[in-house]
Design a protein around this motif. Structure first.
Motif, short mmCIF file in Angstrom:
data_model
loop_
_atom_site.label_atom_id
_atom_site.label_comp_id
_atom_site.label_asym_id
_atom_site.label_seq_id
_atom_site.Cartn_x
_atom_site.Cartn_y
_atom_site.Cartn_z
N PHE A 606 5.37 -0.46 13.41
CA PHE A 606 5.53 -0.91 14.79
C PHE A 606 6.47 0.02 15.56
N ARG A 607 7.54 0.47 14.92
CA ARG A 607 8.51 1.34 15.59
C ARG A 607 7.87 2.66 16.00
N PHE A 608 7.22 3.32 15.05
CA PHE A 608 6.66 4.63 15.33
C PHE A 608 5.46 4.54 16.28
N SER A 609 4.67 3.47 16.18
CA SER A 609 3.54 3.30 17.09
C SER A 609 4.03 3.04 18.51
N THR A 610 5.08 2.23 18.64
CA THR A 610 5.63 1.94 19.96
C THR A 610 6.21 3.20 20.60
N ASP A 611 6.81 4.08 19.77
CA ASP A 611 7.38 5.32 20.30
C ASP A 611 6.32 6.19 20.99
N SER A 684 2.55 -6.93 18.90
CA SER A 684 1.26 -6.67 18.26
C SER A 684 0.88 -5.23 18.57
N ILE A 685 0.11 -4.62 17.66
CA ILE A 685 -0.35 -3.24 17.88
C ILE A 685 -1.79 -3.12 17.39
N ARG A 686 -2.46 -2.04 17.77
CA ARG A 686 -3.81 -1.77 17.31
C ARG A 686 -3.73 -0.82 16.11
N THR A 687 -4.27 -1.25 14.97
CA THR A 687 -4.26 -0.44 13.76
C THR A 687 -5.58 0.31 13.61
N LEU A 688 -5.60 1.31 12.72
CA LEU A 688 -6.71 2.25 12.63
C LEU A 688 -7.82 1.85 11.66
N ILE A 723 -1.67 -1.17 4.13
CA ILE A 723 -0.77 -1.93 5.01
C ILE A 723 -0.68 -1.25 6.38
N LEU A 724 -0.46 0.06 6.35
CA LEU A 724 -0.24 0.79 7.60
C LEU A 724 -1.48 0.85 8.48
N CYS A 725 -2.65 0.74 7.87
CA CYS A 725 -3.90 0.81 8.64
C CYS A 725 -4.44 -0.57 8.98
N PRO A 731 -10.94 -0.62 13.46
CA PRO A 731 -9.64 -0.81 14.10
C PRO A 731 -9.51 -2.23 14.64
N ARG A 732 -8.29 -2.76 14.58
CA ARG A 732 -8.08 -4.13 15.07
C ARG A 732 -6.64 -4.30 15.55
N VAL A 733 -6.43 -5.32 16.37
CA VAL A 733 -5.09 -5.66 16.83
C VAL A 733 -4.46 -6.60 15.82
N VAL A 734 -3.25 -6.28 15.38
CA VAL A 734 -2.57 -7.10 14.37
C VAL A 734 -1.21 -7.54 14.90
N SER A 735 -0.77 -8.69 14.42
CA SER A 735 0.58 -9.18 14.73
C SER A 735 1.53 -8.73 13.63
#
Length: 757
Positions: A606-611, A684-688, A723-725, A731-735
């Motif tokens: 979440f940290r690196f994706s938000t960056d 939440s973020i979108r994973t690959l 986990i990271l994907c 791809p999907r949005v995860v909490s």
């Protein structure tokens, strides 16, 4: 005055080390040395540049992060002395001879600003002698500043004022030394050897002479004078090899000449120096390495033999006792080894008690100098209090040593621990408060210990004052177990009830914030197949870590030293971190066959994706790759600055240079955040999905093909990738909870394998 720019003259080991420390603290530095051969600026600046490069390559590292070398400007004293004109403090660390130093001061006196501080890092020349012949204005701003090598790691900085030194200058420099450089300041009198070296070198020479008297080997003496006596593992002879036997010889000769005392080394040590066996830098000294084997000098024959583990006549039992109990037991122990250790301990303490009024302004300065400069667990006065002064008098009598005046003046102890704070015996025979900087907070202070509001074998809750609670880890290596989680939950309850505004998580352990979760307990349950219990335990740990972001009050984590596994997860998931500069932090679970299971993988994702969100064209796989490398390779930071560069700390997380300020700084952060504090909103973020999985699986396979990873390493890496994907599929949005569920599933799956167990 505020010190924001520093000049260092002399780019040898000490000068370059001091420059690296100041630059690591964020201070701009000018580093000068003698001019090199040649006419171009590169050639003439080569000595200073070489010193800077040696500091960058030093092991242990002199810089806290290589990028801080950009703050250092190099030059030479012939062409670039003018660069020191706007420095707030200039320290001279050139050759230990009085005339070259005085010649340099003559050039600097008219060049430097009238309010700038000038100091010498001399370890043996009287400061008053260096200032002779200079103007009153010069003498007012001139002091001795004796750093210990390596400057980054040894806490002690002895400040030596003269009778002419301006009090406000001394106060300003002490504040800079403590807060910015992170040093433990001791004010020493202007006498040969100052405090630490005078007493420490007496102990070294005494150990050598007692070794001959008791007919012991070097291996035996190092076994007795290291951790057994509450001193560093390097003990006597390994320390000598690291320092340089030629350096020890030079300093002891100078002390003998300056004091009239006998600091002479035995003849066989002089013979080592004469033969070029100076220690580690020469490849041989008291020890030498032959291939992978260590050999020890036989001091009688001058030959080397394989190093041996010394047998200590039953003292191994004493070594398992707590330090205070060990000293009391040693006072009555029998046998040759016990008599050697007892004689050394009490002879050194006797010397300290006799010399203290000459060397220091109070007894606590002596204890701090030996603790901070020589790495002793406790200084001589604290040691004698632990033994008991009645026993001290008895043992000194058996050794034929007269009772020193300070011991005669002491009542039951040298220190008194009262409700109003610690007090120390003064030279007049009274007891006066121990000087503690007002902005430091020690957890061993009596008022803090009495403030405990709850506790168990693993942790305690302490009231830090101002409405701030502290959760202190107390188990072995500060392991995070059910007891810690129970106290964390209780802390949340107490703050919510009112009366408190926030929580600090920290402790005063000298080495380890926490080595992580209780893996031994998890392994035992895995071996008996208690999978429901394990699932509940991992869920409980995840929930405890996640609560740091959910609770409606600020939680500030104050990590330092070893901060591994679950300790890193606590730190990563805190809303605010106040870290010590020496932070060795990492998600190291892959090294024991696991994945981070308490929210560490989730937080990095979440940290690196938000960056990356502000950058429209950024590749989201960059965030996944960055987290994957940190976790799969179990990377550990080499400092707090390195942790920030790795992404384990955020730009807004604070760094305390002084370890003794860390808890107070963390409490201040809580008080800053508390008014109007609201917890962060869920993310939440979108994973690959499969797209990212393919890339990471290929990277793991390539590492195995190159012989850099085992088959089980690849299994672990594939779990981290999943986990990271966000799992398999598109791809999907995860909490955050979705990723925690994937973490827990992977953690338990790996715990089910024999390779991990």
């Amino acid at each position: 005055m505020k010190i924001v720019k520093v000049g260092v003259v002399g780019a040898g080991a000490m000068g370059s080390g001091i420059a690296a420390l100041a630059a690591s603290a964020g201070v701009r530095v000018v580093l000068l040395d003698v001019p090199g051969k040649g006419t171009g600026s590169d050639e003439r600046d080569a000595p200073a540049r070489g010193g800077l490069q040696r500091a960058l390559k030093a092991r242990p590292a002199a810089f806290m992060h290589a990028s801080r070398a950009d703050l250092v400007t190099v030059g030479n004293v012939d062409d670039d002395l003018g660069l020191l004109a706007d420095c707030d403090w200039v320290i001279e660390a050139i050759i230990e001879r009085i005339e070259p130093k005085r010649e340099l001061y003559g050039k600097l006196e008219s060049l430097m600003r009238p309010d700038a501080i000038l100091s010498s890092n001399t370890s043996g020349i009287p400061i008053r002698a260096l200032a002779e012949g200079r103007s009153e204005a010069f003498r007012r701003r001139f002091i001795g500043t004796h750093f210990f090598n390596p400057p980054r790691y040894l806490h002690l900085l002895e400040i030596i004022p003269t009778a002419d030194t301006a009090p406000d200058l001394l106060t300003a420099f002490r504040t800079f030394g403590e807060r910015t450089l992170g040093k433990g300041i001791v004010v020493a009198k202007d006498v040969p050897g100052f405090i630490a070296n005078r007493i420490g070198l007496f102990g070294l020479v005494a150990a050598l002479r007692l070794m001959e008297r008791f007919d012991l080997t070097i291996d035996e003496v190092d076994a007795l004078t290291g951790e057994f006596l509450g001193r560093p593992k390097s003990a006597t002879f390994r320390t000598g090899d690291i320092t340089g036997i030629d350096v020890v010889q030079h300093v002891t000769r100078e002390l003998s000449e300056a004091t009239g005392e006998d600091f002479a080394l035995p003849g066989w040590v002089d013979a080592l120096v004469a033969s070029g066996r100076f220690g580690e830098k020469a490849g041989a000294g008291f020890y030498r390495k032959v291939g992978k084997n260590i050999e020890t000098l036989d001091w009688k024959s001058g030959e080397y033999r394989p190093a041996e583990r010394a047998s200590l006549d039953g003292l191994e039992e004493l070594s398992r006792l707590p330090f205070d109990e060990r000293l009391r037991a040693l006072a009555a122990a029998e046998g040759r080894h016990a008599e050697f250790a007892r004689t050394l301990l009490f002879a050194t303490a006797h010397y300290a008690m006799v010399r203290t009024p000459e060397l220091a302004t109070d007894i606590v300065s002596v204890d701090r100098a030996l603790e901070w400069g020589y790495g002793w667990v406790a200084g001589p006065y604290a040691q004698m209090d632990a033994v008991g002064l009645a026993t001290v008098r008895r043992v000194l009598g058996t050794l034929g040593l007269p009772e020193p005046p300070l011991l005669a003046a002491a009542q039951e102890t040298f220190y008194r621990h009262l409700g109003t704070g610690e007090r120390q015996l003064t030279f007049t025979g009274q007891y006066a408060p121990v000087d503690e900087p007002a902005d430091q907070l020690r957890l061993d202070a009596p008022w803090v210990r009495r403030s405990a509001v709850a506790g168990n074998d693993s942790a305690a809750l302490l009231d830090l004052g101002g409405g701030v609670l502290l959760l202190e880890f107390r188990g072995k290596m500060n392991t995070l177990d059910a007891g810690v989680l129970a106290l964390l939950a209780e802390a949340a309850t107490r703050v919510r009830r009112g009366g408190y505004v926030g929580l600090v998580i920290g402790n005063d352990d000298p080495r380890t914030f926490t080595a992580g979760a209780d893996l031994a307990g998890l392994l035992a349950r895995a071996e008996r197949g208690a999978w429901d219990e394990l699932d509940a335990a991992v869920r409980a740990f995840q929930d405890a870590v996640a609560s740091l972001r959910r609770v409606p009050f600020p939680v500030v984590v104050a990590p330092f030293g070893l901060t591994l596994g679950g300790g890193a997860e606590f730190t990563l998931n805190a809303v605010c971190v106040q870290a010590h500069a020496e932070l060795y932090m990492g998600l190291v679970e892959a090294g024991v066959g696991l994945v981070p299971g308490g929210g560490g993988t989730k937080e990095l994702l979440f940290r690196f994706s938000t960056d990356l969100l502000p950058y429209e064209d950024a590749d989201p796989f960059a965030a996944v790759k960055r987290a994957f490398q940190l976790i799969a390779l179990a990377k550990t930071s080499t400092s707090a600055l390195d942790a920030r560069a790795l992404g384990l700390l955020r730009p807004g997380d604070g760094i305390s240079m002084n370890r003794r300020r860390l808890i107070a700084d963390a409490r201040s952060r809580v008080l800053e955040l508390a008014p109007g504090y609201l917890p962060p909103v869920p993310r939440s973020i979108r994973t690959l999905g499969n797209e990212g999985l393919g890339n990471l699986h290929y990277a793991a396979w390539a590492a195995q093909e190159a012989g850099q990873a085992s088959a089980h390493d690849v299994t672990i890496a594939r779990h981290v990738a999943r986990i990271l994907c966000g799992g398999e599929g598109p791809p999907r949005v995860v909490s955050e909870q979705d990723v925690l569920d994937l973490e827990r599933e992977a953690f338990l799956s790996l715990l089910g394998t024999q390779e991990t167990r």
